[in-house]
Design a protein around this motif. Structure first.
Motif, PDB file in Angstrom:
ATOM      1  N   TRP A  62       1.950  21.202  -8.256  1.00  0.00           N
ATOM      2  CA  TRP A  62       0.941  20.246  -7.799  1.00  0.00           C
ATOM      3  C   TRP A  62      -0.140  20.042  -8.843  1.00  0.00           C
ATOM      4  N   LYS A 119      -3.213  16.911 -10.092  1.00  0.00           N
ATOM      5  CA  LYS A 119      -3.861  15.599 -10.057  1.00  0.00           C
ATOM      6  C   LYS A 119      -4.748  15.510 -11.291  1.00  0.00           C
ATOM      7  N   GLU A 169      -6.967  13.435 -11.887  1.00  0.00           N
ATOM      8  CA  GLU A 169      -8.354  13.165 -11.496  1.00  0.00           C
ATOM      9  C   GLU A 169      -9.114  14.471 -11.257  1.00  0.00           C
ATOM     10  N   LYS A 197     -10.635  17.942  -4.835  1.00  0.00           N
ATOM     11  CA  LYS A 197      -9.846  16.796  -5.296  1.00  0.00           C
ATOM     12  C   LYS A 197      -8.345  17.113  -5.279  1.00  0.00           C
TER      13      LYS A 197
END
Length: 320
Positions: free
Chosen positions: A266, A268, A270, A285
């Motif tokens: 996993w 991200k 961002e 986030k």
């Protein structure tokens, strides 16, 4: 174990072609996962195609500064490689955190990427499992779920992906090379390689039937401090409750990938941008769409505290 036929092939293209011609085929290399599943009759291939002698066992430097890792490179050899240890330390650390020495001696790079979930309901053939038997239901939902996924889940599956190596490769932006039965090659970023369960948890990757992994490409090294921290129930030979792969730069920037929280490693990007704001902001986030169960909601706080320990250098982490 049910009966099956066996074939040894001479090239990746021949392997993919044989797969397309023979119903019920599976590729086998180290066999550390597949053979266990065959003994339990979770996997019941009619034909095994041995790809262990295809010469895909080399670690080669690229002119860009990156590495090309053959799909048959053993986990032990990859973890011990001088260049990997120096320039891609997060990968070496993740490999050494997984399995046992004996298994790492047999397990391959491609096989590690493709290993199947260790969800107990997947392994128990008396229980409903959409990943094992599509459409049968998911006994894990409403069952014992402490080890299972908190994000990227669906009404059909809450299993996690078990690989440590894949989490490090997600942080490194690895690219997976493949070949199909027509000899056509393609490259798949690791972010696009794994599927989330949605309504079809038995479809775990974006590989087409018979498409064979031939190598993994690591982009040029980005430096920084490489950390892989695995939280588990015992000190060795255990899968992650959660794990954090971190590449941290002096200016506060970096990359974070998680294991033990989803059906895929996993990450991200961002969330990477929020590293200067601290562990809480990054965790919020990363896990903003989390749907934990009552038994595994602790993983959200565990991710935050583990990441905080990494960022503050307050804990003893894996070192090589």
């Amino acid at each position: 174990m049910k009966s099956f036929t066996y074939e040894r092939v001479q090239s990746p293209a021949e392997a993919a072609k044989s797969f397309s011609k023979t119903t019920g085929s599976k590729f086998i290399a180290g066999g550390t996962n597949l053979l266990d599943l065959m003994k339990l009759e979770i996997e019941t291939p009619l034909h095994l195609i041995d790809i262990s002698k295809l010469g895909l066992d080399k670690i080669e430097p690229l002119s860009s500064g990156g590495l090309r890792i053959g799909a048959m490179v053993r986990n032990t050899d990859l973890a011990a490689d001088t260049t990997v240890r120096r320039d891609f330390g997060i990968l070496s650390r993740a490999l050494l955190a997984g399995a046992s020495g004996q298994l790492r001696n047999k397990a391959t790079t491609g096989g590690n990427l493709l290993q199947r979930t260790r969800c107990p309901y997947f392994y128990d053939t008396n229980q409903a499992c959409n990943k094992r038997n599509p459409g049968s239901g998911c006994a894990a939902i409403g069952g014992y779920s402490r080890q299972l996924a908190i994000i990227g889940v669906s009404d059909a599956c809450i299993a996690t992906h078990p690989s440590d190596m894949a989490v490090a490769m997600m942080a490194l932006d690895a690219v997976i090379e493949t070949v199909n039965h027509e000899g056509e090659k393609r490259e798949i970023t690791i972010g696009e390689f794994y599927r989330l369960p949605e309504k079809s948890p038995h479809l775990e990757t974006t590989l087409e039937p018979g498409e064979l992994i031939t190598a993994v490409i690591l982009p040029p090294p980005i430096g920084g401090t490489h950390i892989y921290h695995k939280v588990r129930d015992r000190a060795s030979y255990a899968f992650a409750v959660i794990s954090v792969a971190a590449i941290l730069q002096k200016d506060g920037s970096g990359r974070i990938a998680l294991g033990g929280v989803a059906a895929k490693p996993w990450r991200k990007k961002e969330a990477d941008d929020l590293l200067p704001q601290g562990a809480k902001a990054v965790t919020e986030k990363l896990l903003e769409d989390a749907k934990p169960t009552a038994e595994n909601k602790f993983k959200i706080k565990l991710v935050e505290r583990t990441l905080e320990g990494i960022l503050n250098k307050e804990r003893s982490l894996y070192e090589i």
